[in-house]
Design a protein around this motif. Structure first.
Motif: not given
Length: 683
Positions: A448-451, A483-486, A422-436
Motif C-alpha cells: 500500500g502507500l503512506v500519505e 502531480l504533487t508538485a503541481a 487501485e494503488v496507482t489510482a490512489k497515489s494519483e489522488e493523494v498527489a493531486r491534493k498536494g500530499s506525497t
C-alpha cells in the motif's frame, strides 16, 4: 526589532561625531577622490591664511570659508561614520553573546561519559553533549536528539525554534541556548571561524568592499571633479581678460576660486556614497538578513527570477504521515506494521511521523528485534528508497522497501511484481491534493502507500502575488512527482515548478535563466541546494538549514522566512534608486549653485542675478554654507533609502528626475538666498 525609522541614540551620535574628526586624517580622506580634492584645497587655504596672518593681511573672509570647508568634510565623514556605527551597534550586541565557555566533549553519539573542555579548544569533527539550560559551545550539526533552542541572541526573535537530527533543521549556532531536552552536536567550525564570528565581521561596515556599481560611480565622480576643476581654472584667464578689456576688476582670490570649485564638484553624492552602501546592508540586518557582500544587495534590486526549494522553504519542512492506504487484499494494520518497521532506523521527521502514526492508529509499539537478523537499508539518493531486511535462521522473511512511486515500481518489477491499478489510482489522488504518496512493498508484493502531507507556510500566496507585481517570476523546486508538485505550487501561488529535481537540474535551470540575461535568486536550506545557491546571482540560505547551504549562499536569512525576499529585493532597489536619485540631485544642485553665484560675482552677468544677492562675498559664502549644510540634511534619506513602489522603470525614472533633478535645481536658489538674508542681517 526596529524595522524602520532612523532612531539614533545619544551614544551613537557622539561616537559618529568623534569618528567624523578621526576620518580627517590623510589616510582616510584620500579613499574618496572627490572629498580628497576638498581636503587638499582646505589644507592649502589654511597655509595661505597662516602666511597672510604673518603679513598682516585681511583674513576674516578666508577664515570663514575655511571653517565651512572643514565642516563640509566633517559632515561627509559623519554620514559614513553614522552608517558604520549603526551596523557596529548590531555587531556589538552579537559580541556579547560570544564567550569562551565550557563544553561537554564526548567520544561518540549517545555517550554518557564526557570531558569538560573550553569551547575555544573545540575542533571540527568534535562531538559535544548539550543539555537543557546550557549554551551551545560552537557551530555544528545535530546528530542525535531534538530540542527547542533560544536563538534570540542571533535573530532577535523571542520564540524558540526546534533543532533536530536528520532533515534540514539540524544546524545549530554557537552562543545559542538549549531550552529543553538534549542534543549531541558535531562541531563544524573551529574557534574564531564560527557563523557568529563571520556575522560580526560582515556587519561591521568599515571592512565592506565597494561594489562594482559603486566603484564605477566613484570613477565618474572623480572624472566630473577633474572636468569641473578645469572649468573653474578657466575663470582665471577670463578674469584677467575682462580686467584688461573693461577695466572691471574681478576679485578671484584663492578662497573664492576654491569656493567655486567646491560648490561645482559633486560633493553631495560623494559625501553620501559610502553611507548609502553601508546603510543598505544595515537595513538588511534590521530585517534579520546578513549579506556577505554589497554586490549581492545590488543584484537583489534587479532580480527577475526566484527559485525556491519546496521543503523547509515553501513548506514547513517536516512532512507528516497522515494516513495508510492498503493495497487490495492487504490489511491496513499489516501495512502500518511494515511501514513502521522500515522507519525505525529513519531519523528524519517523516520517518518518525510514520512510527508515531502506526502507534496512534494500531498501538504498534517497539518490538524486540534482537533475536532476529536485521539489516537496515538506509535511504539513498540514487535508489530513492529505504527499508529493512529481516532474516530468520539465514532465510529472508521480510524484504520491506518504502520510497517514491518510480523507485518502488522498479524494485517490484525487478522481482516480477506489479503495482495494482487501485494503488496507482490512489497515489494519483493523494498527489493531486498536494500530499506525497510513499509506496511500501514486501519483496514483489505492494502493501500500500503512506500519505505524507506537506504544510505550506502561511501568507506565502499573498507575498508571491506581490513579487509578481515587482516583476519577479517564482519557480518552486522539488523532488516530488509532477502531480504533487503541481498541487503544492497551486496552493503556494508560485508561477512555475520543477518536479523530480536533482541538484544538477537546479543548476541547469539557473544557467538557462542566466543565459537569457535574467538575474536569478535562489532560496534554499539543504546541502543539496548548495551548488544552486553558489551559482545564483543572489543565494539566500535559511539559517535553519545546513552549514553547507549557509556557506554557499551570499545572504543568510536568520528568520528562515522565504517571503523575506520581498524585503531583500526592496532594499536592493532602494539602494540603486537612492544612489541614482542623490546623484541626479547632486549634479543638478552643483550646476544650479554655479549659475546662482556667478552673476553675483561677475558684473557683466548681473542681469542674470535673479536672486539679487547682496554682495559677491555674501554670494560665495552663502553657496559654501549651503553646500555644507545640504549634506547632513540628506543623511536621513541616504540611511533610510528612497521609498520603493512596484511600478514600471520608466515611471520610477520620470518621478525621480522630476523630484530630485528639479529639486536639485530649485533648492540651491532658495537656500542660498535664505542664507544671504541671514548673513546680511535681514532676519
Amino acid at each position: 526589532m526596529e524595522k524602520s525609522g532612523l532612531f539614533i541614540s545619544k551614544e551613537l551620535f557622539f561616537q559618529s561625531l568623534i569618528g567624523s574628526f578621526t576620518k580627517l586624517s590623510p589616510g582616510k580622506a584620500f579613499s574618496n577622490p572627490v572629498m580628497a580634492s576638498v581636503w587638499v584645497g582646505t589644507v592649502l587655504l589654511l597655509l595661505q591664511i597662516i602666511y597672510h596672518s604673518f603679513l598682516g593681511r585681511y583674513i576674516q573672509f578666508d577664515v570663514t570659508i575655511l571653517l565651512w570647508l572643514i565642516l563640509t568634510l566633517v559632515f561627509a565623514n559623519f554620514a559614513e561614520a553614522l552608517a558604520e556605527g549603526r551596523g557596529k551597534a548590531r555587531a556589538d550586541s552579537l559580541k556579547k553573546t560570544r564567550s569562551s565557555g565550557s563544553a561537554k566533549k564526548v567520544k561518540s553519539e549517545n555517550d554518557k561519559e564526557f570531558t569538560i573542555v573550553s569551547s575555544s579548544e573545540l575542533k571540527i569533527g568534535d562531538l559535544v553533549y548539550v543539555e537543557a539550560g546550557e549554551m551551545i559551545p560552537g557551530d555544528g550539526d545535530v546528530i542525535v536528539g531534538i530540542a527547542s533552542v533560544d536563538e534570540s541572541a542571533i535573530t532577535g526573535e523571542s520564540a524558540p525554534v526546534i533543532r533536530e537530527s536528520g532533515g534540514d533543521r539540524s544546524a545549530v549556532t554557537g552562543g545559542t541556548k538549549v531550552l529543553s531536552d538534549f542534543l549531541y552536536i558535531k562541531i563544524t567550525a573551529s574557534a574564531g571561524e564560527s557563523f557568529l564570528d563571520k556575522m560580526i565581521s560582515l556587519i561591521e561596515g568599515a571592512s565592506r568592499n565597494k561594489t562594482p556599481n559603486e566603484i564605477a560611480l566613484g570613477i565618474l565622480l572623480a572624472s566630473l571633479t577633474f572636468l569641473f576643476g578645469l572649468a573653474v581654472l578657466s575663470l582665471v584667464p577670463i578674469a584677467d581678460f575682462v580686467s584688461k578689456e573693461t577695466g572691471y576688476h574681478w576679485n578671484l582670490s584663492f578662497s573664492i576660486w576654491l569656493s567655486l570649485f567646491v560648490c561645482l564638484i559633486p560633493t553631495t553624492i560623494a559625501a553620501l556614497l559610502s553611507a548609502i552602501g553601508i546603510s543598505g546592508m544595515e537595513r538588511l540586518i534590521r530585517y534579520n538578513v546578513v549579506a556577505k557582500s554589497g554586490k549581492a544587495v545590488e543584484a537583489a534590486g534587479d532580480i527577475n527570477v526566484l527559485l525556491l526549494d519546496k521543503t523547509g522553504t515553501i513548506t514547513l519542512g517536516n512532512r507528516e504521515a497522515r494516513a495508510f492506504y492498503a493495497a487490495p487484499g492487504v490489511r491496513e494494520e499489516e501495512l502500518a506494521d511494515a511501514s513502521q518497521l522500515s522507519s525505525l532506523s529513519d531519523e528524519t521527521p517523516e520517518g518518525r511521523s510514520i512510527v508515531i502514526l502506526a502507534k496512534q492508529k494500531f498501538a504498534i509499539r517497539e518490538r524486540n528485534l534482537q533475536d532476529l537478523d536485521v539489516r537496515w537499508i538506509p535511504f539513498s539518493a540514487t535508489t530513492r528508497m529505504s527499508g529493512v531486511e529481516i532474516y530468520n535462521d539465514g532465510k529472508l522473511t521480510k524484504n520491506i522497501r518504502k520510497g517514491s512511486i518510480d523507485s518502488i515500481r522498479k524494485f517490484v518489477e525487478s522481482k516480477d511484481g506489479t503495482i495494482p491499478k487501485e494503488v496507482t489510482a490512489k497515489s494519483e489522488e493523494v498527489a493531486r491534493k498536494g500530499s506525497t504518496p510513499i509506496l511500501v512493498a514486501d519483496g514483489k508484493t505492494i502493501l500500500g502507500l503512506v500519505e505524507l502531507k506537506d504544510i505550506v507556510k502561511g501568507g506565502l500566496k499573498e507575498r508571491f502575488t506581490y513579487m509578481r507585481r515587482m516583476g519577479i517570476r517564482t519557480v518552486m523546486i522539488t523532488g516530488d512527482n509532477p502531480l504533487t508538485a503541481a498541487a503544492i505550487a497551486a496552493e503556494a501561488g508560485v508561477d512555475d515548478f520543477i518536479a523530480e529535481a536533482t541538484p544538477e537540474r537546479k543548476l541547469e535551470r539557473i544557467r538557462e535563466e542566466q543565459s537569457k540575461g535574467y538575474l536569478v535568486a535562489m532560496i534554499g536550506d539543504g546541502t543539496n541546494d548548495a551548488p544552486a545557491l553558489a551559482q545564483s546571482d543572489v543565494g539566500v540560505a535559511m539559517n535553519t538549514g545546513t552549514q553547507t547551504a549557509r556557506e554557499a549562499g551570499n545572504m543568510i536569512d536568520l528568520d528562515s522566512n522565504p517571503s523575506k525576499l520581498i524585503e531583500i529585493v526592496e532594499i536592493g532597489k532602494q539602494l540603486l534608486m537612492t544612489r541614482g536619485a542623490l546623484t541626479t540631485f547632486s549634479i543638478a544642485n552643483d550646476v544650479a549653485k554655479y549659475f546662482a553665484i556667478l552673476p553675483a560675482l561677475f558684473s557683466p552677468l548681473s542681469p542674470l542675478n535673479v536672486m539679487r544677492l547682496s554682495s559677491p562675498e555674501s554670494a560665495v559664502l552663502s553657496a559654501v554654507i549651503f553646500n555644507a549644510l545640504i549634506i547632513p540634511a540628506l543623511i536621513p534619506l541616504a540611511l533610510r533609502g528612497v521609498k520603493y513602489e512596484p511600478k514600471s522603470a520608466d515611471s520610477a525614472l520620470a518621478r525621480n528626475v522630476f523630484l530630485y533633478g528639479g529639486g536639485g535645481i530649485l533648492l540651491p536658489f532658495l537656500g542660498i538666498k535664505l542664507i544671504d538674508f541671514i548673513l546680511t542681517g535681514v532676519f
